[in-house]
Design a protein around this motif. Structure first.
Motif, short mmCIF file in Angstrom:
data_model
loop_
_atom_site.label_atom_id
_atom_site.label_comp_id
_atom_site.label_asym_id
_atom_site.label_seq_id
_atom_site.Cartn_x
_atom_site.Cartn_y
_atom_site.Cartn_z
N LEU A 3 33.12 23.94 1.68
CA LEU A 3 32.47 23.95 2.99
C LEU A 3 32.68 25.27 3.72
O LEU A 3 32.62 25.35 4.94
N GLY A 4 32.93 26.34 2.96
CA GLY A 4 33.11 27.65 3.58
C GLY A 4 31.91 28.09 4.38
O GLY A 4 32.02 28.94 5.27
N GLY A 5 30.74 27.52 4.05
CA GLY A 5 29.54 27.85 4.80
C GLY A 5 29.62 27.50 6.27
O GLY A 5 28.91 28.09 7.10
N LEU A 6 30.49 26.54 6.63
CA LEU A 6 30.65 26.20 8.05
C LEU A 6 31.25 27.37 8.83
O LEU A 6 30.88 27.61 9.99
N ALA A 61 19.09 27.51 11.83
CA ALA A 61 20.31 27.81 11.06
C ALA A 61 21.28 26.63 11.09
O ALA A 61 21.86 26.24 10.06
N ALA A 62 21.47 26.05 12.28
CA ALA A 62 22.36 24.90 12.39
C ALA A 62 21.81 23.71 11.60
O ALA A 62 22.57 22.98 10.94
N PHE A 63 20.49 23.54 11.62
CA PHE A 63 19.89 22.41 10.91
C PHE A 63 20.06 22.54 9.40
O PHE A 63 20.46 21.58 8.72
N ILE A 64 19.79 23.72 8.85
CA ILE A 64 19.90 23.87 7.39
C ILE A 64 21.35 23.80 6.95
O ILE A 64 21.66 23.32 5.85
N ALA A 65 22.27 24.25 7.81
CA ALA A 65 23.69 24.11 7.48
C ALA A 65 24.09 22.63 7.45
O ALA A 65 24.89 22.21 6.59
N GLY A 87 26.58 27.10 2.85
CA GLY A 87 26.50 28.55 3.06
C GLY A 87 25.33 29.21 2.37
O GLY A 87 24.69 30.09 2.94
N SER A 88 25.05 28.82 1.12
CA SER A 88 23.99 29.50 0.38
C SER A 88 22.62 29.25 1.00
O SER A 88 21.80 30.18 1.13
#
Length: 428
Positions: free
Chosen positions: A56-59, A86-90, A232-233
């Motif tokens: 979950l490093g993408g957070l 951005a928040a939605f796709i995350a 993240g990706s």
């Protein structure tokens, strides 16, 4: 501070630093959260890592993007829509990292995220082609759709473009640090191009994307303590897609269309190669395999760091070509070319082509020929024809010959699972 007007170039620097520091500091927090809720990547057949790793490093990347964006991007509807998307796709990525969503559901989430900024102003209405001039997309009317309203061709192409970039970044995220490093190079290059085109808002957006990627890379470089995951990706792909539209495609630069294609050439070519292989062998394009460039490098004995060195280098060469197209004064944009600077551009182009051919074809052939020669030598002298025949077969099928460490006999390594297939003692 909040930017109410047009940001300055220095704001891009500050946005880069804020996003980088926040991502760097928050990755350990995301790691603890991932372990607590079970978002951990356990090694599988196709994996290049060997220990369970939180994903979950993408957070942390998301927080860096949102905070830097809120501080240094102008407070206009288009900017707010980009950050909301951005928040939605995350969020879609988090759900996928925890529960492993079906491919169709993930794709639907990607389209929904892309539509948020596109139908709030982030749209390519026209672009300029060399010797052709402006191509108008908003003149092609698609109709009036529910919820989103009036739709033209530019809306659809922009949505599909952003979704495509999300997927090419997602697909290269198969070795520690690859996706993050490529995004640092790509976003940094697009920031320079956008700022030079006086698209300072897009420059800030690209800079904070590069900064958040770099902050994560401190933890994601091999041996990685954290993976960015689909959180993240997908987020970085979304951000790069938005930057490409806002910073290059919406300008009148003659070569604007080439900038994102060159900057993202490495993930685009990797994805194109893999999809072509899957179609050829009639496998679903959404199912994983070991045909990516980083997998093929692992198959011929490269370490993760050596793989990164080659792929980072290739990405830098392509980024250099994009910068050369922007800054080398080879043409006056009216069909008149300067001889000396045109020669410089041709040299840059030749270097990019040579680097691409070397990484994609020559490197693998040379390494396979060396490995193949040593393998065949175990059973006696081998002719050059035998070596070449083995190399040709391995390049075509993606199935690599190796010596089974358990038996000492020859076996083929399956490109999908990475496991030894049927044994062939003669190595043929």
């Amino acid at each position: 501070m909040l930017i109410t007007g047009r940001p300055d170039t220095i704001d891009a620097v500050f946005a880069f630093l804020v996003a980088a520091v926040l991502a760097w500091l928050l990755v350990p927090v995301a790691e603890r959260l991932a372990r607590r809720i079970g978002a951990v990547d356990y090694p599988k057949e196709r994996s290049l890592h060997q220990v369970p790793t939180p994903k979950l490093g993408g957070l942390a990347i998301l927080v860096g993007v949102l905070v830097a964006g809120a501080l240094f991007l102008p407070t206009v509807p288009e900017t707010r829509a980009i950050l909301i998307g951005a928040a939605f796709i995350a969020l879609v990525g988090v759900v996928d990292d925890v529960f492993e969503l079906p491919a169709g559901v993930k794709l639907l989430g990607q389209f929904a995220a892309a539509m948020i900024p596109v139908f709030n102003g982030l749209t390519v209405g026209s672009f300029t082609l060399p010797f052709v001039g402006a191509v108008q997309l908003h003149d092609v009317n698609i109709g009036h759709w529910p919820i989103v309203g009036h739709v033209h061709l530019g809306h659809l192409l922009t949505v599909f473009g952003i979704v495509a970039v999300m997927n090419v970044i997602n697909l290269i995220d198969g070795v520690d640090g690859l996706a993050a490093g490529v995004c640092v190079i790509s976003a940094g290059t697009l920031a320079v191009i956008a700022l030079s085109l006086d698209r300072t808002g897009a420059g800030v957006l690209a800079a904070l994307t590069a900064g958040a990627s770099l902050g994560f890379l401190r933890h994601g470089f091999p041996p990685a303590s954290s993976f960015m995951g689909d959180t993240g990706s997908n987020l970085l792909g979304y951000m790069l897609g938005a930057v490409a539209v806002e910073g290059a495609l919406k300008t009148n630069a003659v070569v604007a269309l080439l900038f994102p294609l060159l900057v993202l050439a490495v993930p685009i070519l990797d994805t194109g190669f893999v999809i072509a292989k899957r179609l050829k062998y009639r496998r679903p394009i959404y199912e994983g395999d070991r045909w990516h460039f980083h997998h093929r490098m692992a198959n011929i004995g490269f370490s993760q760091r050596r793989t990164l060195a080659y792929l980072y280098g290739w990405a830098l060469v392509m980024a250099g070509l994009a910068l050369a197209l922007r800054f080398v004064p080879y043409s006056d944009d009216h069909g008149h070319f300067d001889t000396l600077w045109t020669a410089v551009m041709l040299a840059c182009g030749a270097a990019a082509v040579a680097a691409s051919v070397y990484v994609v074809v020559v490197l693998e052939i040379l390494k396979l020929r060396s490995i193949r020669s040593r393998q065949l030598a175990l059973r006696g002298p081998a002719s050059p024809e035998e070596v070449d025949a083995g190399v040709a077969r391995e390049l075509e099928t993606g199935s690599f010959e190796a010596v089974n460490p358990q038996t000492g006999e020859f076996a083929a390594i399956d490109p999908e699972t990475g496991e030894f297939e049927a044994l062939r003692p003669d190595g043929g």
